[in-house]
Design an enzyme around this catalytic site. Sequence first.
Site: not given
Length: 381
Positions: A185, A284
């Site tokens: 992340h 994603h």
Amino acid sequence: MKITRIETFLVPPRWLFCRVETDDGVVGWGEPVVEGRAEVVRAAVEVLSEYLIGRDPLRIEDHWQVMANGGFYRGGPVLSSALAGLDQALWDIAGKTYGVPVYALLGGPVRDRIRVYSWVGGDEPSELAEGIAARVEAGFTAVKMNASGRLPALAGPADIAGVVERVALAREILGPARDVAVDFHGRAGAADARRILPLIAEYHPMFAEEPVLPDRPHLLPGVVAASSVPVATGERLYSRWDFRAALEAGVAVVQPDLSHAGGISETRRIAALAEVWDAKLAPHCPLGPLALAASLQVGFATPNFLIQEQSIGLHYNDGADLLDYVADPAVFHFTDGYVARPEAPGLGVEIDEGAVRRADQVGHTWRNPIWRHTDGGVAEW
């Protein structure tokens, strides 16, 4: 056929949908959103709609070029996401007009089913074991987890050990026949990523996602070279030009988001570019039903496709979930960790318009958390 009306719907938990209507009665749907900035993207859709109203919806590529490149200032997450959702809706209209799924317009299917993975959290290690076991019980063959919670500017021994322990736990529960992807992340710096990736290599993660922030592609070559773990990135990259540096650095997996990276049109081009570097496509998609449907349409027509993210049951989906806005949830039925190729025209999913309009009356103001280091400085979320 002409476009007569474009509407947007701000729907919980954190999504934005758009509806494009034509004078022939054909309607296309898309999902233009930046999580945490949905209202801003909504305004951008309204601006782009000024150009589309009154035009032929089937001139998809020409419209894409005008919306992406017709303005002097271009690119970035907001404009690219507004463009992405409208692009999805135009492809939906095209498929419905010709009576075929979008993947048929992209050259036809290259596979019969698509492997999907499910999220299991990871910010807190206590939630991992139960979450992974539940996904295995549900038939998933792959999961994705956060590598850590908040990390300091330079990780200490306990921080690094915590990442390794999480991945080791996941591998123990999954066994050798299933996969785990590890999402950093952007929370780790390049130095920490170079230290951590070799330590988790023995657990054979499918890939390590965003080990460094996306605006620092010059650091990727050192991270890629530090271990044998495949590196993935791309959820915060918005065009094929953005992806070039990552591909040249040696990433193994590209992760454009169909609702951020210019929609179906640009994601197809990103996938083709990735083939030059032998990189795989894994879109994603922690988003809603339209983003997932668009991702699957691309996946069924893309040779170098790897696996698809999906958000059913995701911890962000507080108060509403992906299936709440779908008339027939069977289109997203997963069997043994796979989803079958849809046969319906367009994006292949029928939206429950009544549910969407009711949800828009509630709306949302979702924002990502703001994390701080122990000294009070802003930390990466």
